[in-house]
Scaffold this motif. Structure first.
Motif, mmCIF file in Angstrom:
data_model
loop_
_atom_site.group_PDB
_atom_site.id
_atom_site.type_symbol
_atom_site.label_atom_id
_atom_site.label_comp_id
_atom_site.label_asym_id
_atom_site.label_seq_id
_atom_site.Cartn_x
_atom_site.Cartn_y
_atom_site.Cartn_z
ATOM 1 N N TRP A 66 -9.509 -6.674 -6.045
ATOM 2 C CA TRP A 66 -9.072 -6.126 -7.323
ATOM 3 C C TRP A 66 -8.631 -4.697 -7.044
ATOM 4 C CZ3 TRP A 66 -9.299 -9.581 -11.289
ATOM 5 C CH2 TRP A 66 -10.191 -10.648 -11.188
ATOM 6 N N TRP A 67 -7.379 -4.341 -7.393
ATOM 7 C CA TRP A 67 -6.870 -3.003 -7.075
ATOM 8 C C TRP A 67 -6.125 -2.421 -8.269
ATOM 9 C CZ3 TRP A 67 -8.311 -0.265 -3.042
ATOM 10 C CH2 TRP A 67 -7.666 0.943 -2.794
ATOM 11 N N ARG A 68 -6.452 -1.187 -8.596
ATOM 12 C CA ARG A 68 -5.828 -0.469 -9.705
ATOM 13 C C ARG A 68 -5.228 0.826 -9.187
ATOM 14 N NH1 ARG A 68 -10.558 -2.096 -9.185
ATOM 15 N NH2 ARG A 68 -11.561 -3.507 -10.622
ATOM 16 N N ALA A 69 -4.294 1.393 -9.928
ATOM 17 C CA ALA A 69 -3.642 2.642 -9.516
ATOM 18 C C ALA A 69 -4.665 3.730 -9.220
ATOM 19 C CB ALA A 69 -2.647 3.101 -10.587
ATOM 20 N N GLU A 70 -5.714 3.818 -10.024
ATOM 21 C CA GLU A 70 -6.721 4.870 -9.828
ATOM 22 C C GLU A 70 -7.594 4.635 -8.597
ATOM 23 O OE1 GLU A 70 -8.269 2.117 -13.130
ATOM 24 O OE2 GLU A 70 -6.381 3.111 -12.698
ATOM 25 N N ASP A 71 -7.490 3.463 -7.969
ATOM 26 C CA ASP A 71 -8.250 3.195 -6.748
ATOM 27 C C ASP A 71 -7.640 3.890 -5.538
ATOM 28 O OD1 ASP A 71 -10.102 1.598 -8.081
ATOM 29 O OD2 ASP A 71 -8.934 -0.226 -7.743
ATOM 30 N N GLY A 72 -6.398 4.333 -5.665
ATOM 31 C CA GLY A 72 -5.758 5.049 -4.569
ATOM 32 C C GLY A 72 -4.326 4.607 -4.355
ATOM 33 N N ASP A 73 -3.722 5.171 -3.309
ATOM 34 C CA ASP A 73 -2.328 4.866 -3.005
ATOM 35 C C ASP A 73 -2.241 3.712 -2.000
ATOM 36 O OD1 ASP A 73 -3.030 5.986 -0.550
ATOM 37 O OD2 ASP A 73 -1.884 7.823 -0.856
ATOM 38 N N ALA A 74 -1.041 3.489 -1.482
ATOM 39 C CA ALA A 74 -0.825 2.377 -0.548
ATOM 40 C C ALA A 74 -1.675 2.522 0.718
ATOM 41 C CB ALA A 74 0.655 2.261 -0.196
ATOM 42 N N THR A 75 -1.896 3.763 1.160
ATOM 43 C CA THR A 75 -2.718 3.990 2.350
ATOM 44 C C THR A 75 -4.161 3.568 2.097
ATOM 45 O OG1 THR A 75 -1.303 5.830 3.027
ATOM 46 C CG2 THR A 75 -3.503 5.742 4.004
ATOM 47 N N ASP A 76 -4.680 3.908 0.916
ATOM 48 C CA ASP A 76 -6.047 3.509 0.565
ATOM 49 C C ASP A 76 -6.165 1.989 0.469
ATOM 50 O OD1 ASP A 76 -7.007 6.191 0.319
ATOM 51 O OD2 ASP A 76 -6.043 6.302 -1.644
ATOM 52 N N LEU A 77 -5.156 1.351 -0.123
ATOM 53 C CA LEU A 77 -5.168 -0.105 -0.208
ATOM 54 C C LEU A 77 -5.094 -0.721 1.188
ATOM 55 C CD1 LEU A 77 -5.183 -2.792 -1.674
ATOM 56 C CD2 LEU A 77 -2.729 -2.496 -2.139
ATOM 57 N N ALA A 78 -4.278 -0.149 2.067
ATOM 58 C CA ALA A 78 -4.192 -0.659 3.441
ATOM 59 C C ALA A 78 -5.556 -0.586 4.122
ATOM 60 C CB ALA A 78 -3.147 0.124 4.241
#
Length: 143
Positions: A66-78
């Protein structure tokens, strides 16, 4: 089709849509109060197993992020996608983001960038949730 048959086919349809089968173990990242609890309950019911928490290190057959904008940017998602693959034997990683127009919406290009950085690529989407868009990521061939 009678109502009983439709009720029996619903869990199977959900598993088919998510490329899963009953009895598989699914690791869940990013759980919070805003997740689609109905989807989680239907998925656990169809799998016959509970979703495995983020802290669990047991081998799993798939991952749900589950990923939301406030969870971070593309680097954080990676980074999250790399962590998610540590216990993944072989199977899909599903990234669920709030649908366009909803709070926390994530640009699909950010998901694609994160997937590429993590050694994954997007294949298909799923309509399993009214409020969350789902994209299936798989390991790159030869990677």
């Amino acid at each position: 089709m009678d109502a009983g048959s439709a009720a029996t086919d619903a869990p199977r349809a959900l598993l088919d849509e998510l490329s899963l089968t009953a009895g598989q173990y699914v690791h869940e990242f990013g759980y919070d109060e805003d997740v689609d609890h109905g989807l989680r309950e239907r998925l656990e019911g169809a799998l016959g197993t509970e979703l495995q928490p983020e802290e669990d290190q047991e081998p799993v057959d798939a991952v749900l992020v589950w990923w939301r904008a406030e969870d971070g940017d593309a680097t954080d998602l990676a980074d999250t996608l790399v962590d998610a693959q540590l216990s993944l034997e072989e199977g899909p990683v599903w990234v669920l983001t709030p649908r366009k127009g909803r709070e926390g919406h994530v640009d699909p290009a950010d998901v694609q960038e994160a997937a590429t950085t993590a050694g994954l690529h997007a294949t298909t989407g799923a309509g399993a949730s009214e409020d969350w868009a789902a994209v299936k990521l798989v390991q790159k061939r030869g990677g």
